[in-house]
Design an enzyme around this catalytic site. Structure first.
Site, PDB file in Angstrom:
ATOM      1  N   GLN A 104      -5.012  -0.277  -1.074  1.00 32.13           N
ATOM      2  CA  GLN A 104      -3.998  -1.132  -0.440  1.00 32.13           C
ATOM      3  C   GLN A 104      -2.992  -1.610  -1.504  1.00 32.13           C
ATOM      4  OE1 GLN A 104      -7.581  -1.989   0.639  1.00 32.13           O
ATOM      5  NE2 GLN A 104      -7.072  -0.177   1.810  1.00 32.13           N
TER       6      GLN A 104
ATOM      7  N   ARG B 211     -22.931 -13.145   5.291  1.00 30.99           N
ATOM      8  CA  ARG B 211     -24.277 -12.918   4.732  1.00 30.99           C
ATOM      9  C   ARG B 211     -25.214 -12.204   5.688  1.00 30.99           C
ATOM     10  NH1 ARG B 211     -24.423 -18.986   2.442  1.00 30.99           N
ATOM     11  NH2 ARG B 211     -24.109 -19.316   4.666  1.00 30.99           N
TER      12      ARG B 211
ATOM     13  N   ASN C 208      -9.929   2.615   5.045  1.00 32.70           N
ATOM     14  CA  ASN C 208      -8.560   2.248   5.466  1.00 32.70           C
ATOM     15  C   ASN C 208      -7.553   2.862   4.490  1.00 32.70           C
ATOM     16  OD1 ASN C 208      -9.540   0.520   3.467  1.00 32.70           O
ATOM     17  ND2 ASN C 208      -8.578  -1.314   4.258  1.00 32.70           N
TER      18      ASN C 208
ATOM     19  N   THR D 174      -3.835   7.293   9.088  1.00 30.14           N
ATOM     20  CA  THR D 174      -3.713   7.205  10.547  1.00 30.14           C
ATOM     21  C   THR D 174      -2.557   8.043  11.096  1.00 30.14           C
ATOM     22  OG1 THR D 174      -2.298   5.267  10.285  1.00 30.14           O
ATOM     23  CG2 THR D 174      -4.640   4.852  10.609  1.00 30.14           C
ATOM     24  N   GLY D 175      -1.684   8.547  10.225  1.00 33.24           N
ATOM     25  CA  GLY D 175      -0.532   9.335  10.675  1.00 33.24           C
ATOM     26  C   GLY D 175       0.572   8.484  11.305  1.00 33.24           C
TER      27      GLY D 175
ATOM     28  N   GLY E 180      -5.804   5.728   2.128  1.00 30.74           N
ATOM     29  CA  GLY E 180      -5.571   7.172   2.129  1.00 30.74           C
ATOM     30  C   GLY E 180      -4.801   7.476   0.865  1.00 30.74           C
ATOM     31  N   HIS E 181      -5.462   8.069  -0.117  1.00 27.07           N
ATOM     32  CA  HIS E 181      -4.839   8.323  -1.412  1.00 27.07           C
ATOM     33  C   HIS E 181      -4.568   9.820  -1.560  1.00 27.07           C
ATOM     34  CE1 HIS E 181      -6.540   4.324  -3.195  1.00 27.07           C
ATOM     35  NE2 HIS E 181      -5.784   4.158  -2.122  1.00 27.07           N
TER      36      HIS E 181
ATOM     37  N   GLY F 273       1.484   5.334  -4.009  1.00 22.02           N
ATOM     38  CA  GLY F 273       1.253   6.580  -4.764  1.00 22.02           C
ATOM     39  C   GLY F 273       0.096   6.437  -5.744  1.00 22.02           C
ATOM     40  N   LYS F 274      -0.868   5.558  -5.402  1.00 28.78           N
ATOM     41  CA  LYS F 274      -1.992   5.301  -6.314  1.00 28.78           C
ATOM     42  C   LYS F 274      -2.803   6.572  -6.575  1.00 28.78           C
ATOM     43  CE  LYS F 274      -3.285   2.109  -3.424  1.00 28.78           C
ATOM     44  NZ  LYS F 274      -2.078   2.018  -2.557  1.00 28.78           N
TER      45      LYS F 274
ATOM     46  N   GLY G 104       0.821  -1.209   0.000  1.00 30.97           N
ATOM     47  CA  GLY G 104       0.000   0.000   0.000  1.00 30.97           C
ATOM     48  C   GLY G 104       0.854   1.259   0.000  1.00 30.97           C
ATOM     49  N   ASP G 105       0.180   2.407  -0.196  1.00 36.58           N
ATOM     50  CA  ASP G 105       0.834   3.725  -0.169  1.00 36.58           C
ATOM     51  C   ASP G 105       1.910   3.883  -1.234  1.00 36.58           C
ATOM     52  OD1 ASP G 105      -0.775   4.241   2.036  1.00 36.58           O
ATOM     53  OD2 ASP G 105       0.747   3.515   3.442  1.00 36.58           O
TER      54      ASP G 105
ATOM     55  N   LYS H  94       8.353   7.828  -6.163  1.00 34.22           N
ATOM     56  CA  LYS H  94       9.246   8.247  -5.083  1.00 34.22           C
ATOM     57  C   LYS H  94      10.722   8.010  -5.405  1.00 34.22           C
ATOM     58  CE  LYS H  94       7.111   8.945  -1.227  1.00 34.22           C
ATOM     59  NZ  LYS H  94       6.329   9.002   0.005  1.00 34.22           N
TER      60      LYS H  94
ATOM     61  N   ASP I 225      12.702  10.175  -6.406  1.00 34.53           N
ATOM     62  CA  ASP I 225      13.433  11.335  -5.880  1.00 34.53           C
ATOM     63  C   ASP I 225      13.928  11.109  -4.447  1.00 34.53           C
ATOM     64  OD1 ASP I 225      10.477  11.376  -5.634  1.00 34.53           O
ATOM     65  OD2 ASP I 225      10.858  13.039  -4.251  1.00 34.53           O
TER      66      ASP I 225
HETATM   67  P1  GDP Z   1      -1.561   5.700  -2.018  1.00 33.63           P
HETATM   68  O1  GDP Z   1      -2.259   5.162  -0.821  1.00 33.63           O
HETATM   69  O2  GDP Z   1      -0.985   4.606  -2.866  1.00 33.63           O
HETATM   70  O3  GDP Z   1      -2.383   6.660  -2.813  1.00 33.63           O
HETATM   71  O4  GDP Z   1      -0.297   6.519  -1.459  1.00 33.63           O
HETATM   72  P2  GDP Z   1      -0.326   7.578  -0.249  1.00 33.63           P
HETATM   73  O5  GDP Z   1      -0.961   8.823  -0.714  1.00 33.63           O
HETATM   74  O6  GDP Z   1      -0.843   6.954   0.993  1.00 33.63           O
HETATM   75  O7  GDP Z   1       1.223   7.760   0.008  1.00 33.63           O
HETATM   76  C1  GDP Z   1       2.085   8.207  -0.989  1.00 33.63           C
HETATM   77  C2  GDP Z   1       2.761   9.499  -0.497  1.00 33.63           C
HETATM   78  O8  GDP Z   1       3.836   9.820  -1.336  1.00 33.63           O
HETATM   79  C3  GDP Z   1       1.835  10.707  -0.547  1.00 33.63           C
HETATM   80  O9  GDP Z   1       2.208  11.610   0.464  1.00 33.63           O
HETATM   81  C4  GDP Z   1       2.122  11.287  -1.924  1.00 33.63           C
HETATM   82  O10 GDP Z   1       1.850  12.679  -1.997  1.00 33.63           O
HETATM   83  C5  GDP Z   1       3.596  11.039  -2.041  1.00 33.63           C
HETATM   84  N1  GDP Z   1       4.117  10.786  -3.397  1.00 33.63           N
HETATM   85  C6  GDP Z   1       3.543  10.161  -4.433  1.00 33.63           C
HETATM   86  N2  GDP Z   1       4.421  10.051  -5.461  1.00 33.63           N
HETATM   87  C7  GDP Z   1       5.571  10.621  -5.039  1.00 33.63           C
HETATM   88  C8  GDP Z   1       6.875  10.792  -5.627  1.00 33.63           C
HETATM   89  O11 GDP Z   1       7.149  10.376  -6.743  1.00 33.63           O
HETATM   90  N3  GDP Z   1       7.819  11.415  -4.853  1.00 33.63           N
HETATM   91  C9  GDP Z   1       7.565  11.878  -3.596  1.00 33.63           C
HETATM   92  N4  GDP Z   1       8.545  12.453  -2.932  1.00 33.63           N
HETATM   93  N5  GDP Z   1       6.361  11.712  -3.026  1.00 33.63           N
HETATM   94  C10 GDP Z   1       5.387  11.091  -3.728  1.00 33.63           C
HETATM   95  P1  IMO Z   2      -3.812   2.598   0.691  1.00 32.63           P
HETATM   96  O1  IMO Z   2      -4.979   2.391  -0.244  1.00 32.63           O
HETATM   97  C1  IMO Z   2      -1.159   0.891   3.699  1.00 32.63           C
HETATM   98  C2  IMO Z   2      -2.897  -2.091   6.405  1.00 32.63           C
HETATM   99  C3  IMO Z   2      -3.041  -1.724   7.858  1.00 32.63           C
HETATM  100  C4  IMO Z   2      -2.897  -3.092   8.502  1.00 32.63           C
HETATM  101  C5  IMO Z   2      -3.605  -4.012   7.503  1.00 32.63           C
HETATM  102  C6  IMO Z   2      -5.051  -4.326   7.869  1.00 32.63           C
HETATM  103  O2  IMO Z   2      -3.691   3.974   1.216  1.00 32.63           O
HETATM  104  O3  IMO Z   2      -2.552   2.066   0.082  1.00 32.63           O
HETATM  105  P2  IMO Z   2      -7.304  -2.921   7.787  1.00 32.63           P
HETATM  106  O4  IMO Z   2      -7.657  -1.609   8.417  1.00 32.63           O
HETATM  107  O5  IMO Z   2      -7.409  -2.927   6.308  1.00 32.63           O
HETATM  108  O6  IMO Z   2      -8.014  -4.072   8.418  1.00 32.63           O
HETATM  109  O7  IMO Z   2      -5.741  -3.118   8.153  1.00 32.63           O
HETATM  110  O8  IMO Z   2      -3.566  -3.331   6.257  1.00 32.63           O
HETATM  111  N1  IMO Z   2      -3.524  -1.142   5.459  1.00 32.63           N
HETATM  112  C7  IMO Z   2      -2.852  -0.287   4.676  1.00 32.63           C
HETATM  113  N2  IMO Z   2      -1.525  -0.030   4.620  1.00 32.63           N
HETATM  114  N3  IMO Z   2      -2.023   1.506   2.854  1.00 32.63           N
HETATM  115  C8  IMO Z   2      -3.334   1.229   2.891  1.00 32.63           C
HETATM  116  O9  IMO Z   2      -4.203   1.712   1.972  1.00 32.63           O
HETATM  117  C9  IMO Z   2      -3.815   0.323   3.854  1.00 32.63           C
HETATM  118  N4  IMO Z   2      -5.037  -0.145   4.172  1.00 32.63           N
HETATM  119  C10 IMO Z   2      -4.841  -1.046   5.142  1.00 32.63           C
HETATM  120  O10 IMO Z   2      -2.041  -0.832   8.271  1.00 32.63           O
HETATM  121  O11 IMO Z   2      -1.543  -3.466   8.526  1.00 32.63           O
HETATM  122 MG    MG Z   3      -2.254   5.429   1.256  1.00 37.47          MG
END
Ligand code: GDP
Ligand code: IMO
Ligand code: MG
Length: 421
Positions: free
Chosen positions: A222, A143, A38, A299-300, A40-41, A15-16, A12-13, A329, A331
């Site tokens: 995720q 169900r 759950n 969640t920070g 955070g995009h 950069g979707k 997850g995270d 990322k 960079d």
């Molecule tokens: P997602 O859940 O896949 O949408 O990713 P998140 O938004 O949770 O986390 C990605 C983080 O990286 C966010 O703070 C974006 O603003 C940041 N981000 C995305 N692409 C890049 C990149 O190429 N470089 C940097 N430095 N940050 C990026």
């Molecule tokens: P995005 O879409 C990163 C992780 C949680 C935990 C596990 C189960 O922003 O990439 P849950 O609340 O789904 O039952 O938690 O999955 N998790 C994520 N980790 N990015 C996410 O979403 C996540 N959504 C859930 O931290 O380990």
């Molecule tokens: Mg995220």
């Protein structure tokens, strides 16, 4: 016309949110197919940052229809907050947001049960986002869940009471302290609020759009290593995050899937518990967290950090049928003397790039390959050939190992900070 899919290949995270926002101008429709708040995009443009949890990441483009699919779980309170916040930017959410009547509803007690079961697991907890995701999907599979369409019927309150009474029994058996009265008023108000949105039979709608020649982008949440079947079970989320999830989560046939964009970070992160073979619990990991601002968008929480892991990446590419890779990322790795990646594991002395049954088995040792690092500010670069040679060598090696071309390199969080190869 076909459907393209965007999803994460790690934990997850990846950069979707940013990538969906960058790709949206080429699409008429963006549709989320699983997960819930759950996720955070994050998106950045015009000097501002936005975080979306349930609303698809195409919402800031006026031409784009945004669908929350049947595979998503929706918390009405959370979605209302999200809509109201997005509306302050002037975007017309009511015009472009469509919600599947078959999406399941996260009730206040689902969130309480999530908290209670995590507390009960103690040190063995998954580290969930506490958004009620697992209990809601459990009720769906069991169900007994409530769906968005149920909010409209006159049986709603009776169904609600019946589901909640099961949750109350469970909460009491876990000796969990709570006060439902703290949560229910906001929930019922949010339910009324949501009723005025476009709640539709989204599988008919989306298939008609495809028939009409519209271009659809399916947005995952995720990542593959959190998939309920193929992730590092039980440290996973409760839905299918892989390409197959787009079919069941939107009601589209596999034959409709065309491109699959797989996103990976140039290194790895993970939030919550569970195995992470290349984790760097040291100064390198600290530096990655600091330079990459690796703190959860939902969640920070500080994200765990480590080097890129090719065995897991290859596995994710196989499961998803990735046609186009996107590296984000890049960079962040600037300034390291040496950059490493794991290109195989040693398991009980045997070298392999196949994932074992238990990724958290202590005998899984990553084998690293080192590359000379690069320096300078990559965020201003817009041409692939202007990236440092040492970076391109690193990427060439990755591409040679995974046998799928990297078509986009992201060099910063902003829309503009993107290189199309
Ligand atoms: P997602 O859940 O896949 O949408 O990713 P998140 O938004 O949770 O986390 C990605 C983080 O990286 C966010 O703070 C974006 O603003 C940041 N981000 C995305 N692409 C890049 C990149 O190429 N470089 C940097 N430095 N940050 C990026
Ligand atoms: P995005 O879409 C990163 C992780 C949680 C935990 C596990 C189960 O922003 O990439 P849950 O609340 O789904 O039952 O938690 O999955 N998790 C994520 N980790 N990015 C996410 O979403 C996540 N959504 C859930 O931290 O380990
Ligand atoms: Mg995220």
């Amino acid at each position: 016309m076909k459907v393209d899919v965007v999803l994460g290949l790690q934990w997850g995270d990846e950069g979707k949110g940013k990538i969906v926002d960058v790709l949206t101008p080429k699409y008429d429709v963006v549709a989320r197919f699983q997960g819930g708040p759950n996720a955070g995009h994050s998106l950045e443009f015009g000097g501002n940052k936005y975080v979306l949890n349930t609303i698809p990441s195409g919402i800031f483009h006026e031409h784009c229809i945004n669908i929350i699919g049947n595979g998503v779980v929706i918390d009405p309170v959370q979605l209302r907050k999200e809509i109201e916040k997005a509306e302050t930017t002037g975007v017309d959410i009511r015009k472009n947001l469509y919600i599947s009547e078959k999406a399941h509803v996260i009730l206040p007690t689902h969130r309480l049960v999530d908290a209670a079961s995590e507390a009960h697991k103690g040190v063995h907890k998954v580290g969930s986002t506490l958004r009620g995701i697992s209990p809601t999907y459990q009720d769906k599979i069991g169900r007994s869940g409530l769906r968005i369409g149920d909010l409209m019927g006159n049986q709603f309150k009776a169904k609600y009471d019946s589901v909640v009474s099961n949750h109350v029994k469970l909460l009491n058996s876990l000796n969990f302290e709570y006060n439902l009265a703290d949560h229910e008023p906001a929930f019922f108000e949010a339910v009324e609020y949501l009723k005025s949105f476009k709640i539709i039979n989204s599988e008919y709608y989306i298939n008609q759009l495809i028939k009409d020649g519209k271009k659809v982008l399916a947005e995952g949440a995720q990542g593959t290593l959190l998939d309920i079947d193929f992730g590092s079970y039980p440290f996973v989320t409760s839905s299918n995050t892989i390409t197959g999830g787009a079919c069941s989560g939107l009601g589209i046939s596999p034959q409709k899937i065309d491109k699959v964009y797989g996103i990976f970070k140039a290194y790895c992160t993970r939030v919550g518990n569970g195995p992470f073979p290349t984790e760097q619990e040291n100064e390198t990991g600290e530096l990655l967290r600091k330079l990459g601002h690796e703190f959860g968008a939902t969640t920070g929480r500080p994200r765990r950090t480590g080097w890129l892991d090719l065995p897991t990446l290859k596995y994710a590419i196989m499961l998803n049928g990735v046609t186009d890779l996107i590296c984000t990322k890049s960079d962040v790795l600037s300034g390291f003397d040496q950059v490493q990646l794991c290109d195989s594991y040693s398991i009980n002395g045997k070298v392999t790039s196949e994932l074992p049954f238990n990724l958290y088995d202590e005998s899984v040792q990553p084998n690293y390959k080192s590359f000379p690092g690069w320096s300078g500010d990559l965020t201003k670069v817009r041409e692939y050939n202007n990236l440092p040679e040492t970076f391109r060598n690193y990427m060439d090696y990755v591409e040679s190992q995974i046998e799928v071309p990297v078509s986009i390199i992201s060099v910063g969080p902003d829309r503009e900070e993107t290189i199309v190869k």
